[in-house]
Design a protein around this motif. Sequence first.
Motif, PDB file in Angstrom:
ATOM      1  N   VAL A 160      60.383  64.298  27.151  1.00  0.00           N
ATOM      2  CA  VAL A 160      61.383  65.191  27.892  1.00  0.00           C
ATOM      3  C   VAL A 160      62.276  65.158  27.816  1.00  0.00           C
ATOM      4  CG1 VAL A 160      61.306  66.226  30.308  1.00  0.00           C
ATOM      5  CG2 VAL A 160      59.286  64.695  29.544  1.00  0.00           C
ATOM      6  N   ASN A 161      63.387  67.302  27.768  1.00  0.00           N
ATOM      7  CA  ASN A 161      64.174  67.413  27.682  1.00  0.00           C
ATOM      8  C   ASN A 161      64.078  67.942  29.480  1.00  0.00           C
ATOM      9  OD1 ASN A 161      66.663  68.675  27.077  1.00  0.00           O
ATOM     10  ND2 ASN A 161      66.142  69.338  24.867  1.00  0.00           N
ATOM     11  N   MET A 162      65.532  66.703  29.798  1.00  0.00           N
ATOM     12  CA  MET A 162      65.744  67.149  31.184  1.00  0.00           C
ATOM     13  C   MET A 162      66.282  68.050  30.958  1.00  0.00           C
ATOM     14  SD  MET A 162      64.005  64.826  33.198  1.00  0.00           S
ATOM     15  CE  MET A 162      64.640  64.907  34.442  1.00  0.00           C
ATOM     16  N   LYS A 163      67.762  68.488  30.390  1.00  0.00           N
ATOM     17  CA  LYS A 163      68.667  69.921  30.326  1.00  0.00           C
ATOM     18  C   LYS A 163      67.725  70.657  30.447  1.00  0.00           C
ATOM     19  CE  LYS A 163      72.479  71.909  27.608  1.00  0.00           C
ATOM     20  NZ  LYS A 163      73.044  71.873  26.562  1.00  0.00           N
ATOM     21  N   THR A 164      66.889  70.863  29.645  1.00  0.00           N
ATOM     22  CA  THR A 164      66.012  72.138  29.478  1.00  0.00           C
ATOM     23  C   THR A 164      65.060  72.443  31.088  1.00  0.00           C
ATOM     24  OG1 THR A 164      65.895  72.011  26.903  1.00  0.00           O
ATOM     25  CG2 THR A 164      63.776  73.836  28.325  1.00  0.00           C
ATOM     26  N   ALA A 165      64.597  71.185  31.225  1.00  0.00           N
ATOM     27  CA  ALA A 165      63.879  70.916  33.028  1.00  0.00           C
ATOM     28  C   ALA A 165      64.649  71.668  33.678  1.00  0.00           C
ATOM     29  CB  ALA A 165      63.099  69.900  32.680  1.00  0.00           C
ATOM     30  N   LYS A 166      65.274  70.965  34.173  1.00  0.00           N
ATOM     31  CA  LYS A 166      66.714  71.927  34.688  1.00  0.00           C
ATOM     32  C   LYS A 166      67.233  73.027  34.532  1.00  0.00           C
ATOM     33  CE  LYS A 166      68.356  67.488  35.938  1.00  0.00           C
ATOM     34  NZ  LYS A 166      69.443  65.669  35.695  1.00  0.00           N
ATOM     35  N   ALA A 167      67.256  73.508  33.628  1.00  0.00           N
ATOM     36  CA  ALA A 167      67.270  74.946  33.064  1.00  0.00           C
ATOM     37  C   ALA A 167      66.498  76.034  34.137  1.00  0.00           C
ATOM     38  CB  ALA A 167      67.722  75.410  31.746  1.00  0.00           C
ATOM     39  N   PHE A 168      65.666  74.950  33.604  1.00  0.00           N
ATOM     40  CA  PHE A 168      64.288  76.588  34.040  1.00  0.00           C
ATOM     41  C   PHE A 168      63.191  75.949  35.793  1.00  0.00           C
ATOM     42  CE2 PHE A 168      62.717  76.704  29.322  1.00  0.00           C
ATOM     43  CZ  PHE A 168      62.777  78.140  29.542  1.00  0.00           C
ATOM     44  N   GLY A 169      64.453  75.036  36.128  1.00  0.00           N
ATOM     45  CA  GLY A 169      64.862  74.470  37.661  1.00  0.00           C
ATOM     46  C   GLY A 169      63.293  73.792  37.524  1.00  0.00           C
ATOM     47  N   LEU A 170      63.505  72.920  36.583  1.00  0.00           N
ATOM     48  CA  LEU A 170      62.099  71.772  36.959  1.00  0.00           C
ATOM     49  C   LEU A 170      62.311  70.460  37.088  1.00  0.00           C
ATOM     50  CD1 LEU A 170      60.032  73.033  33.904  1.00  0.00           C
ATOM     51  CD2 LEU A 170      59.574  73.605  36.492  1.00  0.00           C
ATOM     52  N   ILE A 171      61.768  70.023  37.786  1.00  0.00           N
ATOM     53  CA  ILE A 171      63.143  68.352  37.776  1.00  0.00           C
ATOM     54  C   ILE A 171      60.838  67.845  37.359  1.00  0.00           C
ATOM     55  CG2 ILE A 171      63.572  66.743  39.610  1.00  0.00           C
ATOM     56  CD1 ILE A 171      64.730  68.853  40.358  1.00  0.00           C
ATOM     57  N   PRO A 172      60.889  66.616  36.394  1.00  0.00           N
ATOM     58  CA  PRO A 172      59.749  66.336  36.411  1.00  0.00           C
ATOM     59  C   PRO A 172      59.654  65.172  37.057  1.00  0.00           C
ATOM     60  CG  PRO A 172      61.039  65.988  34.233  1.00  0.00           C
ATOM     61  CD  PRO A 172      61.990  67.215  35.438  1.00  0.00           C
ATOM     62  N   PRO A 173      58.279  65.058  37.713  1.00  0.00           N
ATOM     63  CA  PRO A 173      58.110  63.672  38.700  1.00  0.00           C
ATOM     64  C   PRO A 173      58.313  62.075  38.670  1.00  0.00           C
ATOM     65  CG  PRO A 173      56.132  64.541  38.022  1.00  0.00           C
ATOM     66  CD  PRO A 173      57.167  65.500  37.395  1.00  0.00           C
ATOM     67  N   PRO A 174      58.838  61.192  38.811  1.00  0.00           N
ATOM     68  CA  PRO A 174      58.929  59.994  38.590  1.00  0.00           C
ATOM     69  C   PRO A 174      57.668  59.316  37.613  1.00  0.00           C
ATOM     70  CG  PRO A 174      60.165  60.180  40.979  1.00  0.00           C
ATOM     71  CD  PRO A 174      59.445  61.522  40.704  1.00  0.00           C
ATOM     72  N   SER A 175      56.908  59.558  38.540  1.00  0.00           N
ATOM     73  CA  SER A 175      55.378  58.928  38.176  1.00  0.00           C
ATOM     74  C   SER A 175      55.436  59.325  35.585  1.00  0.00           C
ATOM     75  CB  SER A 175      54.454  59.783  38.942  1.00  0.00           C
ATOM     76  OG  SER A 175      54.219  60.800  38.879  1.00  0.00           O
ATOM     77  N   LEU A 176      56.234  60.929  36.353  1.00  0.00           N
ATOM     78  CA  LEU A 176      55.467  61.705  35.004  1.00  0.00           C
ATOM     79  C   LEU A 176      56.873  61.021  33.517  1.00  0.00           C
ATOM     80  CD1 LEU A 176      55.201  63.628  32.522  1.00  0.00           C
ATOM     81  CD2 LEU A 176      56.626  64.848  33.687  1.00  0.00           C
ATOM     82  N   LEU A 177      58.035  60.290  34.152  1.00  0.00           N
ATOM     83  CA  LEU A 177      58.957  59.986  33.658  1.00  0.00           C
ATOM     84  C   LEU A 177      58.814  58.588  32.906  1.00  0.00           C
ATOM     85  CD1 LEU A 177      62.226  61.298  35.158  1.00  0.00           C
ATOM     86  CD2 LEU A 177      60.664  62.550  33.047  1.00  0.00           C
ATOM     87  N   ALA A 178      58.214  57.956  34.129  1.00  0.00           N
ATOM     88  CA  ALA A 178      57.495  56.755  33.421  1.00  0.00           C
ATOM     89  C   ALA A 178      57.150  56.400  32.169  1.00  0.00           C
ATOM     90  CB  ALA A 178      57.120  55.970  35.222  1.00  0.00           C
ATOM     91  N   ARG A 179      55.874  57.921  32.350  1.00  0.00           N
ATOM     92  CA  ARG A 179      55.421  56.995  30.851  1.00  0.00           C
ATOM     93  C   ARG A 179      55.958  57.772  29.835  1.00  0.00           C
ATOM     94  NH1 ARG A 179      50.308  60.431  33.249  1.00  0.00           N
ATOM     95  NH2 ARG A 179      51.588  60.002  35.260  1.00  0.00           N
ATOM     96  N   VAL A 180      56.673  58.504  29.196  1.00  0.00           N
ATOM     97  CA  VAL A 180      57.496  59.183  28.364  1.00  0.00           C
ATOM     98  C   VAL A 180      58.127  57.665  27.995  1.00  0.00           C
ATOM     99  CG1 VAL A 180      57.967  61.403  29.681  1.00  0.00           C
ATOM    100  CG2 VAL A 180      59.313  59.990  29.344  1.00  0.00           C
ATOM    101  N   ASP A 181      57.888  58.990  26.035  1.00  0.00           N
ATOM    102  CA  ASP A 181      58.346  58.171  25.269  1.00  0.00           C
ATOM    103  C   ASP A 181      60.030  58.107  25.002  1.00  0.00           C
ATOM    104  OD1 ASP A 181      55.863  56.934  24.032  1.00  0.00           O
ATOM    105  OD2 ASP A 181      55.058  58.340  23.444  1.00  0.00           O
ATOM    106  N   GLU A 182      60.549  59.629  25.293  1.00  0.00           N
ATOM    107  CA  GLU A 182      61.833  59.937  25.400  1.00  0.00           C
ATOM    108  C   GLU A 182      62.080  60.647  26.338  1.00  0.00           C
ATOM    109  OE1 GLU A 182      64.971  61.272  21.277  1.00  0.00           O
ATOM    110  OE2 GLU A 182      62.700  60.717  21.086  1.00  0.00           O
ATOM    111  N   ILE A 183      63.129  60.198  26.678  1.00  0.00           N
ATOM    112  CA  ILE A 183      63.744  61.055  27.637  1.00  0.00           C
ATOM    113  C   ILE A 183      65.225  61.854  27.090  1.00  0.00           C
ATOM    114  CG2 ILE A 183      64.548  61.596  29.817  1.00  0.00           C
ATOM    115  CD1 ILE A 183      63.686  59.443  30.810  1.00  0.00           C
ATOM    116  N   ILE A 184      65.135  63.093  26.812  1.00  0.00           N
ATOM    117  CA  ILE A 184      65.957  64.349  26.199  1.00  0.00           C
ATOM    118  C   ILE A 184      67.335  63.971  27.290  1.00  0.00           C
ATOM    119  CG2 ILE A 184      67.787  65.856  24.628  1.00  0.00           C
ATOM    120  CD1 ILE A 184      65.131  65.309  22.636  1.00  0.00           C
ATOM    121  N   GLU A 185      68.894  63.311  27.562  1.00  0.00           N
ATOM    122  CA  GLU A 185      69.335  63.748  28.360  1.00  0.00           C
ATOM    123  C   GLU A 185      70.080  65.520  28.506  1.00  0.00           C
ATOM    124  OE1 GLU A 185      69.818  62.099  31.694  1.00  0.00           O
ATOM    125  OE2 GLU A 185      67.976  61.127  30.842  1.00  0.00           O
TER     126      GLU A 185
END
Length: 82
Positions: A57-82
Motif C-alpha cells: 500500500v502506497n499511503m501517499k497515493t492513497a491519500k492523494a485519492f482521498g482514500l484511507i485504508p482501514p487498520p484491518s487492511l493495513l494489519a495484513r499488508v506486506d509493505e507500506i510505503i509512506e
Amino acid sequence: MDLDAFLAVAVDLLGVPSTADRPDQLRRAGGYVRRILDGEKPGDLPVQLPTKYEMIVNMKTAKAFGLIPPPSLLARVDEIIE
C-alpha cells in the motif's frame, strides 16, 4: 525495463495494491527448468498461476485519492510505503 522495475514504479506512482510473490515464482520456475532439462517438452507443461501474493500500500497515493485504508487492511499488508 524489467518486471521488477516496472512493478516498483507502478507501486510508487499508482499505489498498486498487490503483486505476485517474486521469490515464489522463481522457485517454481526452477522446477520447470529441471523438467525441461530432464527431457519434457515445454509445450507439454501446464500453465501455472501465482499462488502467493504480496500486498503493498502506497499511503501517499492513497491519500492523494482521498482514500484511507482501514487498520484491518493495513494489519495484513506486506509493505507500506509512506
